[in-house]
Design an enzyme around this catalytic site. Structure first.
Site, PDB file in Angstrom:
ATOM      1  N   ASP A 253      -3.566 -11.054  12.277  1.00  0.00           N
ATOM      2  CA  ASP A 253      -2.821 -10.944  11.029  1.00  0.00           C
ATOM      3  C   ASP A 253      -2.434 -12.338  10.555  1.00  0.00           C
ATOM      4  OD1 ASP A 253      -0.372 -10.766   9.275  1.00  0.00           O
ATOM      5  OD2 ASP A 253      -0.751  -8.623   9.543  1.00  0.00           O
TER       6      ASP A 253
ATOM      7  N   ARG B 169       0.839  -1.202   0.000  1.00  0.00           N
ATOM      8  CA  ARG B 169       0.000   0.000   0.000  1.00  0.00           C
ATOM      9  C   ARG B 169       0.876   1.254   0.000  1.00  0.00           C
ATOM     10  NH1 ARG B 169      -5.217   0.200   0.745  1.00  0.00           N
ATOM     11  NH2 ARG B 169      -5.228  -1.916   1.589  1.00  0.00           N
TER      12      ARG B 169
ATOM     13  N   THR C 197      -0.794   7.644  -1.174  1.00  0.00           N
ATOM     14  CA  THR C 197      -2.110   7.531  -1.813  1.00  0.00           C
ATOM     15  C   THR C 197      -2.984   6.478  -1.145  1.00  0.00           C
ATOM     16  OG1 THR C 197      -1.402   5.826  -3.390  1.00  0.00           O
ATOM     17  CG2 THR C 197      -1.017   8.125  -4.003  1.00  0.00           C
TER      18      THR C 197
ATOM     19  N   ASP D 193       1.395 -12.913   9.874  1.00  0.00           N
ATOM     20  CA  ASP D 193       2.195 -13.013  11.081  1.00  0.00           C
ATOM     21  C   ASP D 193       1.981 -14.361  11.779  1.00  0.00           C
ATOM     22  OD1 ASP D 193       3.418 -10.575  10.832  1.00  0.00           O
ATOM     23  OD2 ASP D 193       2.002  -9.509  12.128  1.00  0.00           O
TER      24      ASP D 193
END
Length: 209
Positions: free
Chosen positions: A200, A104, A108, A203
């Site tokens: 997550d 990401r 933006t 993870d």
């Protein structure tokens, strides 16, 4: 509008519950994801076309059904998607595997592709795009867009757990792509994590924080 298929087989529900438990360690987490992916693949491939062939059994010749040569490709979204590949491959070992890596952009907030390697004949294959979590839907939608830019038209999205927000995003951006999930959760929290979710997935899969 794309369809959402919730694969709620008792074995799948049981194994998803074990994965949600925060006490489940990386080894068991990986094994459970592998098993659930195989069980999901059984349903995801339900519509593969068949053809009739003639074989000889130990008793006689017979007309029987085999898969009609439809080619599959499994494309995990890095990195957590890697944990779903082996389970699916155990059912369809002839499938080819591609990879898509996204990050990401901090300015933006849009997904940016940093890696994409697909089978040479990907546009001729049915693509199973896999990622354990469908949260905001941004990465999944972007990955589908990258696949379409490379000529892929027959795409299915396969996720372990989805939030309604992610499903809505993919349906809006890609109404031609069906979504297969093992669990539809409640919502996203303020940090974009699925509730109740499982944390997550990357993870927990690789033992990182």
């Amino acid at each position: 509008m794309s369809k959402v298929h919730v694969i709620d087989h008792p074995l799948v529900q049981h194994k998803v519950s074990l994965m949600r438990d925060k006490e489940t360690g990386p080894k068991e987490f990986r094994e459970l994801l592998d098993e659930i992916s195989m069980l999901m693949a059984y349903e995801v491939t339900r519509d593969l076309p068949l053809k009739t062939v003639e074989i000889e059994t130990p008793i006689c010749r017979a007309q029987t059904k085999v898969i009609a040569g439809k080619k599959l490709a499994i494309v995990p979204i890095l990195r957590a998607g890697l944990g779903m590949v082996d389970g699916i491959m155990s059912l369809v070992p002839a499938a080819k595997v591609g990879h898509i890596g996204l990050y990401r952009d901090p300015n933006t907030l849009e997904p940016v592709e940093y890696y994409c390697k697909l089978p040479a004949d990907a546009e001729e294959r049915e693509i199973l795009l896999v990622d354990p979590m469908l949260a905001t839907g941004g990465s999944a939608s972007a990955a589908i867009g990258f696949l379409k830019k490379r000529g892929c038209r027959n795409i299915k999205l396969v996720n372990l757990i989805a939030a309604p927000e992610g499903v809505a995003r993919v349906q809006e951006d890609h109404p031609d792509v069906d979504i297969y999930v093992a669990a539809m959760d409640e919502k996203l929290n303020d940090h974009g994590y699925i509730i109740p979710g499982l944390g997550d997935a990357g993870d927990r899969l690789f033992g990182t924080k």
